[in-house]
Design a protein around this motif. Sequence first.
Motif, PDB file in Angstrom:
ATOM      1  N   UNK A 130       0.839  -1.206   0.000  1.00 48.62           N
ATOM      2  CA  UNK A 130       0.000   0.000   0.000  1.00 48.62           C
ATOM      3  C   UNK A 130       0.867   1.246   0.000  1.00 48.62           C
ATOM      4  N   UNK A 131       1.936   1.257   0.803  1.00 54.19           N
ATOM      5  CA  UNK A 131       2.778   2.449   0.885  1.00 54.19           C
ATOM      6  C   UNK A 131       3.500   2.738  -0.423  1.00 54.19           C
ATOM      7  N   UNK A 132       3.653   1.729  -1.280  1.00 55.79           N
ATOM      8  CA  UNK A 132       4.286   1.954  -2.581  1.00 55.79           C
ATOM      9  C   UNK A 132       3.390   2.740  -3.529  1.00 55.79           C
ATOM     10  N   UNK A 133       2.091   2.787  -3.249  1.00 58.18           N
ATOM     11  CA  UNK A 133       1.165   3.522  -4.112  1.00 58.18           C
ATOM     12  C   UNK A 133       1.204   5.026  -3.853  1.00 58.18           C
ATOM     13  N   UNK A 134       1.749   5.425  -2.708  1.00 61.07           N
ATOM     14  CA  UNK A 134       1.771   6.837  -2.351  1.00 61.07           C
ATOM     15  C   UNK A 134       0.446   7.370  -1.837  1.00 61.07           C
ATOM     16  N   UNK A 135      -0.604   6.575  -1.903  1.00 61.88           N
ATOM     17  CA  UNK A 135      -1.925   7.083  -1.518  1.00 61.88           C
ATOM     18  C   UNK A 135      -2.057   7.400  -0.028  1.00 61.88           C
ATOM     19  N   UNK A 136      -1.608   6.526   0.879  1.00 58.45           N
ATOM     20  CA  UNK A 136      -1.735   6.926   2.292  1.00 58.45           C
ATOM     21  C   UNK A 136      -0.915   8.159   2.615  1.00 58.45           C
ATOM     22  N   UNK A 137       0.224   8.321   1.961  1.00 58.74           N
ATOM     23  CA  UNK A 137       1.041   9.514   2.186  1.00 58.74           C
ATOM     24  C   UNK A 137       0.347  10.758   1.620  1.00 58.74           C
ATOM     25  N   UNK A 138      -0.322  10.616   0.479  1.00 57.73           N
ATOM     26  CA  UNK A 138      -1.079  11.743  -0.063  1.00 57.73           C
ATOM     27  C   UNK A 138      -2.168  12.179   0.906  1.00 57.73           C
ATOM     28  N   UNK A 139      -2.865  11.209   1.484  1.00 57.23           N
ATOM     29  CA  UNK A 139      -3.917  11.534   2.448  1.00 57.23           C
ATOM     30  C   UNK A 139      -3.331  12.250   3.658  1.00 57.23           C
ATOM     31  N   UNK A 147      -5.450  21.083   7.881  1.00 55.10           N
ATOM     32  CA  UNK A 147      -5.385  21.468   9.288  1.00 55.10           C
ATOM     33  C   UNK A 147      -4.578  22.738   9.508  1.00 55.10           C
ATOM     34  N   UNK A 148      -3.453  22.865   8.793  1.00 49.77           N
ATOM     35  CA  UNK A 148      -2.564  24.009   9.039  1.00 49.77           C
ATOM     36  C   UNK A 148      -3.012  25.279   8.330  1.00 49.77           C
ATOM     37  N   UNK A 149      -3.750  25.137   7.217  1.00 47.69           N
ATOM     38  CA  UNK A 149      -4.155  26.321   6.454  1.00 47.69           C
ATOM     39  C   UNK A 149      -5.637  26.655   6.603  1.00 47.69           C
ATOM     40  N   UNK A 150      -6.430  25.690   7.031  1.00 50.97           N
ATOM     41  CA  UNK A 150      -7.867  25.903   7.097  1.00 50.97           C
ATOM     42  C   UNK A 150      -8.520  25.914   5.731  1.00 50.97           C
ATOM     43  N   UNK A 151      -7.775  25.483   4.698  1.00 48.26           N
ATOM     44  CA  UNK A 151      -8.300  25.445   3.334  1.00 48.26           C
ATOM     45  C   UNK A 151      -8.102  24.054   2.752  1.00 48.26           C
ATOM     46  N   UNK A 152      -8.911  23.726   1.773  1.00 48.80           N
ATOM     47  CA  UNK A 152      -8.790  22.438   1.100  1.00 48.80           C
ATOM     48  C   UNK A 152      -7.939  22.614  -0.151  1.00 48.80           C
ATOM     49  N   UNK A 153      -6.789  21.947  -0.228  1.00 54.03           N
ATOM     50  CA  UNK A 153      -5.925  22.094  -1.404  1.00 54.03           C
ATOM     51  C   UNK A 153      -6.543  21.413  -2.621  1.00 54.03           C
ATOM     52  N   UNK A 154      -6.203  21.855  -3.821  1.00 55.55           N
ATOM     53  CA  UNK A 154      -6.795  21.274  -5.021  1.00 55.55           C
ATOM     54  C   UNK A 154      -6.312  19.849  -5.276  1.00 55.55           C
ATOM     55  N   UNK A 155      -7.258  19.029  -5.745  1.00 60.33           N
ATOM     56  CA  UNK A 155      -6.974  17.649  -6.138  1.00 60.33           C
ATOM     57  C   UNK A 155      -7.446  17.480  -7.575  1.00 60.33           C
ATOM     58  N   UNK A 233      -6.189   0.880  -0.913  1.00 60.13           N
ATOM     59  CA  UNK A 233      -5.833   1.981  -1.813  1.00 60.13           C
ATOM     60  C   UNK A 233      -7.084   2.739  -2.253  1.00 60.13           C
ATOM     61  N   UNK A 234      -8.146   2.002  -2.543  1.00 59.55           N
ATOM     62  CA  UNK A 234      -9.386   2.653  -2.973  1.00 59.55           C
ATOM     63  C   UNK A 234      -9.977   3.508  -1.853  1.00 59.55           C
ATOM     64  N   UNK A 235      -9.821   3.069  -0.619  1.00 62.90           N
ATOM     65  CA  UNK A 235     -10.307   3.864   0.515  1.00 62.90           C
ATOM     66  C   UNK A 235      -9.593   5.210   0.572  1.00 62.90           C
ATOM     67  N   UNK A 236      -8.265   5.176   0.391  1.00 63.75           N
ATOM     68  CA  UNK A 236      -7.491   6.425   0.375  1.00 63.75           C
ATOM     69  C   UNK A 236      -7.865   7.281  -0.837  1.00 63.75           C
ATOM     70  N   UNK A 239     -11.126   9.175  -0.443  1.00 65.33           N
ATOM     71  CA  UNK A 239     -11.006  10.329   0.454  1.00 65.33           C
ATOM     72  C   UNK A 239     -10.532  11.559  -0.315  1.00 65.33           C
ATOM     73  N   UNK A 240      -9.578  11.350  -1.216  1.00 67.08           N
ATOM     74  CA  UNK A 240      -9.046  12.452  -2.009  1.00 67.08           C
ATOM     75  C   UNK A 240      -9.971  12.820  -3.158  1.00 67.08           C
ATOM     76  N   UNK A 241     -10.548  11.801  -3.794  1.00 68.86           N
ATOM     77  CA  UNK A 241     -11.404  12.050  -4.959  1.00 68.86           C
ATOM     78  C   UNK A 241     -12.633  12.875  -4.588  1.00 68.86           C
ATOM     79  N   UNK A 242     -13.044  12.796  -3.352  1.00 69.32           N
ATOM     80  CA  UNK A 242     -14.180  13.598  -2.880  1.00 69.32           C
ATOM     81  C   UNK A 242     -13.940  15.086  -3.095  1.00 69.32           C
ATOM     82  N   UNK A 243     -12.653  15.476  -3.176  1.00 69.01           N
ATOM     83  CA  UNK A 243     -12.299  16.896  -3.297  1.00 69.01           C
ATOM     84  C   UNK A 243     -11.795  17.273  -4.692  1.00 69.01           C
TER      85      UNK A 243
END
Length: 247
Positions: A130-139, A147-155, A233-236, A239-243
Amino acid sequence: MPTAESPIRIAVWSGPRNISTAMMRSWGNRADTFVCDEPLYAHYLRETGLDHPGASEVIRQHNPDWRAVVAELVGPVPGGKAIFYQKHMAHHLLPSIDRAWLDHLTHAFLIRDPREMLTSLAKVLHEPRLEDTGLPQQVEIFERVQETTGRTPPVIDAKDVLENPRGVLSALCEALDVPFDEAMLGWPAGPRDTDGVWAKYWYENVERSTGFQPYRPKPDRVPESLADVLDRAEECYLKLHHHVISA
């Protein structure tokens, strides 16, 4: 609008087997932009000891000291450009690397359907994790930015980019508060001085390209042995695709 005196440093976080190099070509074709190619790769290879093509050469030719690399990523933009586009693989951000420097960058995320990504990744990595996909790290990075900016970054999703490059890149530029440039839609074929030394192993198709290729669904099936990796991977990914931002 970014300027040479007040530049923007854009870190775009992707996983492997995506269109990240084509995106680097796109931004690199702008006159106001300097690009860098996977700056943490040498550190990642030195620390993990993974047997990637040309690993020893990557470590010799690129700086494996993440602290020195970070100083460049948050320092003056090479060439006095207004935009510093940083192509990152999210899994290169190892847990041992401090995260505070991320607060000095503007972030965006490039994702790809895990089914298509895993079938491609499995051809070059035996039993990818899973960690080789980069997805958990992206999340992780995405949630930190929120959390740090209070804004949602573009995906953005690779499929959307390939189906509508102008529309999605225009939307991405708007989300990043930079002007869209028609030069992003095409580029000269061939290598670049800014490519990593690993380009000879991975960039053959990109070096022949002059623009984004049309999207084509991949018919390959994910191996049964990777079913659990795919589920997580699909779970991660979801989470990102929602945005995801649309054209």
